[in-house]
Enzyme design. Structure first.
Site: not given
Lengths: 307, 307
Positions: A10, A12-13, A15-16, A35, A133, A137
């Protein structure tokens, strides 16, 4: 010690890309998953090419092709997932690949917000992000994958630049809604710093199988304190309109999904104080204590860009 | 000579951000229109803030608020529109504002591709972009607005990185479709250079009320020449599959709208040679002759980023 090899999923997002930049800045051999279905997404393609120009390696793999994912994971030591919050359960495919690959020394799943373990009581529909999330986990722990969970609290671009107002990312010019008495403590992070602290933690035994909380002391602020910083910088006093928790929750009813999610998150942060109403326990560690060498951005500094 | 003040409309888009950067690089006082409806578009907001940090000024105005648009236009000398190709007629509102403001020394409407004046015969549905550009041209000329039209031919990211293949922006690994005999000359431009040449032209009397064609000599290449450059760089020979014009056109039938538009544009470029089958006339000027000081990017250099 040799720097671990990092794969960002991820990349290019929002956060990424910060994880990629921080990983490169820290000198890690950095890999970014690309991808095949990128197609004509020109901004993403150009961002990936710019990562490459900065020294990252692009690894082609698809979430829907287990074999390709295992092969990608086998080339690195650490996997940082920054997959989109719209479908966090897609990460189960990544967990499966990491489990099979068997070589990963640390996995950071896509979290980077409130601690989902503290959000069992969260409001619908926003609670889905915490629930998902927690599913991830459990899958990580069931597979005995070494991990760190990162709780980066509130990104400044979503909570500080707008002085905590909904539906905008820039400071209001005239008036500002004040949540309750405006004195609930929240925690704000420059999103770039979230990348830095996360990457700092990946080779650190002190964060192994723990949650890394990013709580920069000077960025633990109330909404009113944030507004005062802005008024101080801009030289203009805003009209303050208090709104009760009940009124605020009611304001979300019947609105679009994204806004409803936002109202829930804002409520937990600004009325309940969900970021600061617990102490960090044995399974946690605090980032600014572990990495005092990081000069994190203070919020008056952050706000200057909006002047 | 004092540098003209430049307003970029659509400054966060693919083309617009390059106009902003080029304008700043050339030392123009640079203004970027920001619209109140930005909302939660975090990437756009952060890009605008980064322009600001680089010295640009953000001007808030809305296309749906004529008065605000006129006020914004009155603060500058030149308007560069890089509004999205999805609705170019929105620019009529901008033309109206420029007409009323009456102070603009040069307007560059959103074109930056093939010369729409040469595309009267273009294929549906892609021809809509040429038709709309011509509507805007007529409105500009009817209002006697000083202007330059920029024909930047084919951006390398859409035509070179993919070796001219549809539905991808990266080089294919095994085989490549060859359009006809693959020997039709096309013209390719690094999209950053399109920004540079455009901004160079805005104060230039030689481009007033003319079309600026960007035709860098070394970037006038056939599809086969582009592929040869890539094979040379990558050291790998691709399988070449010729496809006739009729077959290629048929391949677009029944596909999604964007792909149909793409098939039409590709057909005009690679089979008809629409970029090179005419000489630049009296109402045109060629950018690399006017500005020989610009070191434009050659396509073998451009292709290296994909290795």
């Amino acid at each position: 010690m040799e720097k671990s090899r990092v794969l960002v999923v991820g990349g290019t997002g929002f956060v990424g890309r910060r994880m990629v930049r921080a990983s490169l800045a820290e000198g890690h051999p950095t890999f970014v998953l690309t991808r095949p279905e990128l197609g004509l997404a020109v901004d993403k393609v150009q961002m990936l090419l710019s990562f490459k120009a900065q020294g990252a390696r692009l690894l082609e793999a698809s979430l829907d092709d287990h074999r390709s994912l295992v092969a990608a994971v086998r080339q690195v030591d650490v996997v940082v997932s920054a997959m989109s919050g719209y479908d966090l359960l897609q990460q189960l495919k990544l967990v499966e690949a990491i489990k099979e690959a068997g070589n990963i020394k640390r996995f950071i799943p896509s979290e980077f917000g409130m601690d989902p373990a503290m959000m069992g009581h969260a409001i619908e529909p926003g609670r889905i992000t915490f629930d998902q999330k927690m599913v991830i986990r459990r899958a990580i722990e069931d597979a005995n994958i070494p991990h760190t969970y990162v709780s980066a609290n509130s990104f400044a671009c979503f909570f500080v630049g707008n002085l905590g107002q909904m539906r905008t990312l820039v400071p209001p010019k005239e008036k500002v809604l004040i949540y309750g008495d405006g004195n609930t403590k929240a925690i704000f992070i420059d999103e770039d710093d979230a990348g830095t602290y996360t990457i700092k933690s990946i080779d650190d035994p002190r964060t192994l199988n723990r949650t890394l909380y990013i709580r920069p002391k000077e960025n633990i602020l109330t909404q009113k304190e944030v507004i005062a910083k802005w008024e101080n910088l801009s030289g203009k006093v805003l009209e303050k309109i208090p709104i009760t928790g009940e009124e605020f929750l009611a304001s979300g009813e019947g609105t679009d999904y994204i806004n409803q999610v936002g109202v829930g998150h804002f409520y937990h942060i600004y009325y309940e104080g969900c970021l600061t109403n617990f102490e960090i326990g044995e399974n946690g560690a605090e980032a600014t204590l572990l990495y005092p060498e990081v000069e994190y951005t203070r919020m008056d500094e952050y706000l200057k860009r909006y002047l």
